[in-house]
Design a protein around this motif. Structure first.
Motif, mmCIF file in Angstrom:
data_model
loop_
_atom_site.group_PDB
_atom_site.id
_atom_site.type_symbol
_atom_site.label_atom_id
_atom_site.label_comp_id
_atom_site.label_asym_id
_atom_site.label_seq_id
_atom_site.Cartn_x
_atom_site.Cartn_y
_atom_site.Cartn_z
ATOM 1 N N PRO A 98 -11.176 10.090 -1.935
ATOM 2 C CA PRO A 98 -11.117 10.732 -0.614
ATOM 3 C C PRO A 98 -10.430 9.869 0.447
ATOM 4 O O PRO A 98 -9.750 10.388 1.317
ATOM 5 C CB PRO A 98 -12.587 10.955 -0.252
ATOM 6 N N ALA A 99 -10.605 8.566 0.375
ATOM 7 C CA ALA A 99 -10.021 7.667 1.364
ATOM 8 C C ALA A 99 -8.764 7.009 0.799
ATOM 9 O O ALA A 99 -8.663 6.765 -0.403
ATOM 10 C CB ALA A 99 -11.028 6.595 1.769
ATOM 11 N N ASP A 100 -7.822 6.720 1.682
ATOM 12 C CA ASP A 100 -6.584 6.033 1.307
ATOM 13 C C ASP A 100 -6.374 4.912 2.328
ATOM 14 O O ASP A 100 -5.675 5.098 3.338
ATOM 15 C CB ASP A 100 -5.419 7.020 1.323
ATOM 16 N N PRO A 101 -6.980 3.745 2.084
ATOM 17 C CA PRO A 101 -6.923 2.654 3.061
ATOM 18 C C PRO A 101 -5.507 2.241 3.460
ATOM 19 O O PRO A 101 -5.259 1.928 4.626
ATOM 20 C CB PRO A 101 -7.651 1.509 2.369
ATOM 21 N N GLU A 102 -4.575 2.271 2.520
ATOM 22 C CA GLU A 102 -3.193 1.895 2.856
ATOM 23 C C GLU A 102 -2.582 2.889 3.835
ATOM 24 O O GLU A 102 -1.931 2.507 4.807
ATOM 25 C CB GLU A 102 -2.345 1.798 1.582
ATOM 26 N N ARG A 103 -2.785 4.156 3.593
ATOM 27 C CA ARG A 103 -2.295 5.211 4.511
ATOM 28 C C ARG A 103 -2.958 5.055 5.874
ATOM 29 O O ARG A 103 -2.297 5.179 6.911
ATOM 30 C CB ARG A 103 -2.588 6.580 3.906
ATOM 31 N N GLU A 104 -4.249 4.776 5.882
ATOM 32 C CA GLU A 104 -4.964 4.618 7.143
ATOM 33 C C GLU A 104 -4.409 3.442 7.941
ATOM 34 O O GLU A 104 -4.202 3.556 9.155
ATOM 35 C CB GLU A 104 -6.458 4.441 6.886
ATOM 36 N N ARG A 105 -4.135 2.330 7.268
ATOM 37 C CA ARG A 105 -3.553 1.161 7.950
ATOM 38 C C ARG A 105 -2.192 1.504 8.561
ATOM 39 O O ARG A 105 -1.901 1.154 9.710
ATOM 40 C CB ARG A 105 -3.415 -0.020 6.985
#
Length: 100
Positions: free
Chosen positions: A48-55
């Motif tokens: 569900p989460a995409d830390p790279e995209r969020e950064r």
């Protein structure tokens, strides 16, 4: 308050009301898109989460905020609030897809 000031206040409040309405509509459209992203991620088995995209989004939004003379910390906090809600939706969608 003078009549001119009262008229200006009313005009500004009317503009603020219009902007608030536009923000609500834009958020609704954004969430329609993120709901679809959630379905695509769930069926593909992606988290569900995409830390790279969020950064990357935080970086981009902070730069846009600076260009627009908006406090970048506020913009980041606003995005973090939205992203947290999106992740919550994606988790629910993933649970629904797994249960189907």
């Amino acid at each position: 308050m003078t009549e001119d000031e009262a008229a200006e206040l009313q005009s500004l409040r009317s503009s603020i009301d219009n902007i608030d309405a536009a923000l609500v509509h834009l958020l609704a459209e954004r969430f329609k898109c993120t709901q679809r992203v959630g379905h695509l991620k769930a069926t593909a088995g992606l988290p569900p989460a995409d830390p790279e995209r969020e950064r990357a989004q935080i970086e981009r939004l902070r730069a846009l905020a600076e260009e627009s003379h908006l406090d970048p910390a506020f913009a980041e906090a606003f995005l973090a609030f939205i992203v947290a809600e999106v992740i919550h939706h994606h988790e629910r969608i993933a649970e629904d897809v797994a249960g189907a």
